[in-house]
Design an enzyme around this catalytic site. Sequence first.
Site, mmCIF file in Angstrom:
data_model
loop_
_atom_site.group_PDB
_atom_site.id
_atom_site.type_symbol
_atom_site.label_atom_id
_atom_site.label_comp_id
_atom_site.label_asym_id
_atom_site.label_seq_id
_atom_site.Cartn_x
_atom_site.Cartn_y
_atom_site.Cartn_z
ATOM 1 N N THR A 63 3.019 2.004 -2.009
ATOM 2 C CA THR A 63 4.358 1.735 -2.535
ATOM 3 C C THR A 63 4.454 2.079 -4.019
ATOM 4 O OG1 THR A 63 3.575 -0.529 -2.691
ATOM 5 C CG2 THR A 63 5.117 -0.046 -0.914
ATOM 6 N N ASP A 64 3.306 2.180 -4.695
ATOM 7 C CA ASP A 64 3.371 2.382 -6.160
ATOM 8 C C ASP A 64 4.057 3.688 -6.532
ATOM 9 O OD1 ASP A 64 1.128 3.870 -5.293
ATOM 10 O OD2 ASP A 64 -0.193 3.163 -6.906
ATOM 11 N N GLU A 116 0.838 -1.211 0.000
ATOM 12 C CA GLU A 116 0.000 0.000 0.000
ATOM 13 C C GLU A 116 0.868 1.256 0.000
ATOM 14 O OE1 GLU A 116 -3.216 0.003 -1.229
ATOM 15 O OE2 GLU A 116 -3.460 -1.568 0.268
ATOM 16 N N SER A 162 -23.664 9.307 -16.731
ATOM 17 C CA SER A 162 -23.360 8.372 -15.645
ATOM 18 C C SER A 162 -24.662 7.956 -14.983
ATOM 19 C CB SER A 162 -22.457 9.029 -14.596
ATOM 20 O OG SER A 162 -22.487 8.250 -13.405
ATOM 21 N N GLY A 203 -15.564 5.448 -3.605
ATOM 22 C CA GLY A 203 -14.848 5.940 -2.433
ATOM 23 C C GLY A 203 -14.629 4.889 -1.363
ATOM 24 N N ASP A 214 -3.958 1.470 -9.578
ATOM 25 C CA ASP A 214 -5.371 1.239 -9.895
ATOM 26 C C ASP A 214 -5.607 1.126 -11.398
ATOM 27 O OD1 ASP A 214 -5.359 1.693 -7.218
ATOM 28 O OD2 ASP A 214 -6.683 3.441 -7.248
#
Length: 385
Positions: free
Chosen positions: A35-36, A33, A67, A121, A171
């Site tokens: 770390t990207d 987490e 949407s 979210g 992501d």
Amino acid sequence: MFSVDELKAGFRDIYGREPFLIRAPGRVNLIGEHTDYNDGFIMPAALEYETRAAVAPRADRILRVHSAKIGETREFDLDNPAPQPKHDWTDYVFGVAVALAGAGKALKGADILVASSVPVGSGLSSSAALEVSIGYSLLTVAGLPIDKVELAKLCQKAENEFVGMRCGIMDQFISCNGQHDHALMIDCRSLEKRPVPIDPRARIVVANSMVHHELASGEYNKRRASCEEAVRRLAPVLGSIKALRDVTPAGLEANKALLSDVTYRRARHIVTENERVVEAADALAAGDLARCGALMNQSHASMRDDYEISCEEVDVLVDIAQKLPGVFGSRMTGGGFGGCTVSLVEAGAVDAFMTNVRTAYETATGLKSTIFACSPQQGVGPLAD
Ligand code: ADP
Ligand code: MG
């Protein structure tokens, strides 16, 4: 979830013609987490929760997007010479058009309807699923070839520059490149990916804490700034380091005095987390579920105590999970300050696990967690009829 038929009917209602369909998944991160954006390692898997886009070309240079989640149709002119963010959901959509056009892609006008089953979210990356579904749709409409690594990078650029969220590549990358029944261990520097099969004796279970604290994106950018500060301060003594990826736990310990306590703890999370990801991938691949789970537990403690991105409700949810029978490990997943946890659970114990977590979490917090066991999916692509 909108079915294929509902999506097509919805598109016909709004735009009066036939669409083609695209899907882009949300994701869960098993370990690695924050770390990207430190050029480090991550191990996400694409989820069956996804954003579905119904798409048809237009003869002009207008991009029209509806949407279903928001219940709103908005327009964007591809010839707008200086498009500005509107600080709402359309930034994720039109930001992708801006990034693709900026990379020299000759886009064409399109009508799009998006519907998504990714909870918004909750740390399962509804934003990347939206961006990637739009990017893939626009390239398809324009008849352009699609390189999924490039698409991930351009969607990340959209979120960094148009939305203003300085997220790493995770992501968008996993939404583009997810692999059925596998997690991907990804080196965020080289973007090399190692598919790691999910051991059939275990399931990945996601539990939603049902809270999200508003500080998420501001705190996210602050964490990123702390990592950059640590690199600046360590570089004079550690030589040619470009990111915390290049710092070992021993190197950090030896130079602890150069950093404030907070910056040191932020850096310690990253350098130890990188090692945990690499080890967890090996453990999972070797069928050592106990070791993989222990690393997930350590990851949570590090996020909670050093990186300080957890919150009370999520800690409660993780504590409950870690103590239940058949659980190898449990941790918060995603950017932080609420959202979901991910647990690695013995296949035969999953039903009892879900029931027990739901009950204990409601007793402790008054909140009803939604929980599901997931099966990793392929990344973005056409949605079959
Ligand atoms: P996460 O990616 O963890 O779900 P983010 O805060 O990064 O959370 O992104 C959530 C935002 O993405 C929403 O507030 C909304 O602006 C946008 N979004 C995601 N999915 C949709 C959708 N289907 N329709 C419109 N906007 C969406
Ligand atoms: Mg997001």
